[in-house]
Design an enzyme around this catalytic site. Structure first.
Site, PDB file in Angstrom:
ATOM      1  N   HIS A 124       0.919  -1.046   0.083  1.00 27.68           N
ATOM      2  CA  HIS A 124       0.060   0.052   0.136  1.00 27.68           C
ATOM      3  C   HIS A 124       0.940   1.239   0.016  1.00 27.68           C
ATOM      4  O   HIS A 124       1.964   1.291   0.474  1.00 27.68           O
ATOM      5  CB  HIS A 124      -1.053  -0.008   1.147  1.00 27.68           C
ATOM      6  CG  HIS A 124      -1.906   0.984   1.480  1.00 27.68           C
ATOM      7  ND1 HIS A 124      -1.810   2.324   1.695  1.00 27.68           N
ATOM      8  CD2 HIS A 124      -3.094   1.092   1.141  1.00 27.68           C
ATOM      9  CE1 HIS A 124      -2.994   3.028   1.577  1.00 27.68           C
ATOM     10  NE2 HIS A 124      -3.767   2.247   1.378  1.00 27.68           N
TER      11      HIS A 124
ATOM     12  N   ASP B 264       3.103  -3.813   8.362  1.00 26.49           N
ATOM     13  CA  ASP B 264       1.951  -3.239   8.080  1.00 26.49           C
ATOM     14  C   ASP B 264       0.858  -4.213   8.167  1.00 26.49           C
ATOM     15  O   ASP B 264       0.791  -5.139   7.417  1.00 26.49           O
ATOM     16  CB  ASP B 264       1.795  -2.486   6.833  1.00 26.49           C
ATOM     17  CG  ASP B 264       0.402  -1.899   6.342  1.00 26.49           C
ATOM     18  OD1 ASP B 264      -0.468  -2.062   7.266  1.00 26.49           O
ATOM     19  OD2 ASP B 264       0.193  -1.435   5.492  1.00 26.49           O
TER      20      ASP B 264
ATOM     21  N   GLN C 120      -4.546  -5.100   7.152  1.00 24.05           N
ATOM     22  CA  GLN C 120      -5.449  -6.064   6.380  1.00 24.05           C
ATOM     23  C   GLN C 120      -5.372  -7.050   7.526  1.00 24.05           C
ATOM     24  O   GLN C 120      -6.377  -7.701   7.590  1.00 24.05           O
ATOM     25  CB  GLN C 120      -4.982  -6.165   5.072  1.00 24.05           C
ATOM     26  CG  GLN C 120      -5.046  -4.974   4.104  1.00 24.05           C
ATOM     27  CD  GLN C 120      -6.695  -4.718   4.014  1.00 24.05           C
ATOM     28  OE1 GLN C 120      -7.537  -5.279   3.895  1.00 24.05           O
ATOM     29  NE2 GLN C 120      -6.799  -3.435   3.612  1.00 24.05           N
TER      30      GLN C 120
ATOM     31  N   LYS D 148     -10.485  -0.780  10.364  1.00 23.14           N
ATOM     32  CA  LYS D 148     -10.569  -2.120   9.732  1.00 23.14           C
ATOM     33  C   LYS D 148     -10.975  -3.124  10.626  1.00 23.14           C
ATOM     34  O   LYS D 148     -11.029  -4.473  10.022  1.00 23.14           O
ATOM     35  CB  LYS D 148      -9.264  -2.349   8.951  1.00 23.14           C
ATOM     36  CG  LYS D 148      -8.995  -1.309   7.808  1.00 23.14           C
ATOM     37  CD  LYS D 148      -7.593  -1.487   7.025  1.00 23.14           C
ATOM     38  CE  LYS D 148      -7.466  -0.367   6.165  1.00 23.14           C
ATOM     39  NZ  LYS D 148      -8.316  -0.232   4.965  1.00 23.14           N
TER      40      LYS D 148
ATOM     41  N   CYS E 262      -5.025   2.178  -3.816  1.00 24.09           N
ATOM     42  CA  CYS E 262      -3.615   2.915  -3.035  1.00 24.09           C
ATOM     43  C   CYS E 262      -2.326   1.829  -3.271  1.00 24.09           C
ATOM     44  O   CYS E 262      -1.589   1.678  -2.287  1.00 24.09           O
ATOM     45  CB  CYS E 262      -3.576   3.431  -1.789  1.00 24.09           C
ATOM     46  SG  CYS E 262      -4.533   4.554  -1.443  1.00 24.09           S
TER      47      CYS E 262
END
Length: 403
Positions: free
Chosen positions: A122, A199, A202, A225, A362
């Site tokens: 991303h 990261d 997700q 999220k 993105c």
């Protein structure tokens, strides 16, 4: 008992009509809807104990502070942090990544150093590293992906060298839902002397993450999220790294003593939490985590994977639809329609009450590697059911007939 109908009933946003049709929400990878208990937690804070934290001595601020720090404890337990001080509140994963780049990286990198970043990342896990590379003379190095949308582990190993100081990787990618082999990559990076930033924006909602077992140096995620509100996020960092890092934002709370002859800073975690924080967001994030943890994660993921698999097989029957990097154990499925712009498909789906994401997500480098300008992305969550699959497939068939 995993009961989708009961779960759906807890999400008021799912009970609305869009364009005179009942909403089918298939954009949870962008942001999840919020259960009533999370909405109530926000309302309760603002209606009953609205006050700043770590300031003042009245009862409202004492109660707010207690809930705010209890939320930090909930997050620390959720990801198995070794110390609550390793949990830093941010506005989201993006701000957390920028904080790491501008505090840890900017103060350790020098000219010639390298930052390894996967091609499927991303933008939030690319741009902050490009900025700090420009500031320090370091260099961003791309780790390519394979034809099936997996990180090229052979290339990763070959690119690692004594100049590699930081490795930045997504736990799970946002376009194809690829779960990257971060355990082995972290081990390889550490053997090379690099610090690893994960990261988990997700992945946090789809897998139990244990930061101690994972052994990442930093890990970030966003509340919105995982059924919490927007504007709250988490930066986890190993205590030794966080203690060595200088502050990023200056202001109230992050200081012990301010004078014109010099300022001393607060200890962790306050050092990185200048100003009035998102108290309601932190409390609501803790409530969202508590709500989600009542479910057996394997049951939730089995349910979601079944919806994705059914959708994939139906889409794969169309000669003019190309599914991008299908992952059988993902929550998302991305596709393109030959000769049709992705935005046109999304608009026609919206007219039928169906919310999906279209565009580059993105992830420009990934789109460039795929040779497309964008995709249509369907993303499922705990509250989606068989009827949602039926609706999206019927709607896509209608779109294809129209186009």
């Amino acid at each position: 008992m995993f009961d989708v109908a009961s779960i759906r009933s807890q999400f008021p946003a799912l009970r609305q009509d869009i364009n005179n049709q009942s909403l089918v929400y298939l954009d949870s990878a962008a942001t999840t809807q919020k259960p009533q208990v999370v909405i109530d937690a926000i309302s309760q804070y603002y209606s009953a104990q609205n006050a700043n934290v770590h300031r003042g001595s009245h009862s409202l601020t004492a109660k707010a502070t207690s809930q705010f720090e209890a939320a930090r404890s909930t997050v620390a337990e959720f990801i198995n942090a070794a110390d609550e001080k390793e949990i830093i509140w941010t506005r989201g994963a993006t701000e957390a990544l920028n904080l790491i780049a501008q505090t840890y990286a900017r103060n350790t990198l020098k000219a010639g150093d390298e930052i390894l970043i996967g091609e499927m990342e991303h933008h939030a896990n690319i741009v902050p590293w490009q900025i700090v590379a420009e500031q320090t003379g370091a260099r961003v190095v791309k780790v390519p992906m394979s034809a099936d949308c997996q990180l090229d582990c052979t290339a990763f190993t070959q690119l690692l060298n004594d100049k590699t100081k930081i490795v930045a990787l997504a736990h799970t990618t946002n376009v194809t839902g690829t779960r990257q082999p971060i355990e082995s990559l972290i081990q390889l990076a550490h053997q090379s002397g690099a610090v690893v930033v994960i990261d988990a924006a997700q992945g946090i909602v789809h897998e139990k993450i244990d930061v101690q077992a994972l052994n990442a140096d930093f890990l970030v995620f966003s509340g919105h999220k995982i059924f919490a509100p927007a504007g709250i996020g988490v930066l986890y960092g190993k205590l030794a790294h966080l203690e060595a890092m200088p502050p990023w934002h200056g202001g109230g709370k992050m200081v012990e003593k301010v004078s014109f002859s010099g300022t001393t800073y607060s200890q962790l975690p306050g050092k990185f939490e200048a100003g009035t924080p998102n108290v309601a967001g932190a409390i609501a994030l803790a409530k969202a985590i508590e709500w989600y943890c009542q479910f057996e994660r394997s049951q939730v993921e089995t349910h979601i994977h079944g919806l994705v698999e059914q959708t994939y097989h139906a889409l794969n029957q169309h000669d003019d639809i190309r599914v991008i990097g299908y992952q059988p154990n993902a929550s998302v499925i991305s596709f393109v329609v030959d000769g049709v712009h992705h935005q046109d498909v999304a608009t026609l789906l919206d007219q039928q009450g169906i919310a999906v994401r279209s565009g580059h997500h993105c992830a420009h480098p990934l789109m460039d590697a795929l040779g497309v300008t964008g995709t249509i992305r369907i993303s499922y969550a705990i509250y989606n059911d068989q009827q949602d699959v039926t609706r999206i497939l019927q709607a896509i068939d209608k779109c294809l007939d129209m186009l």
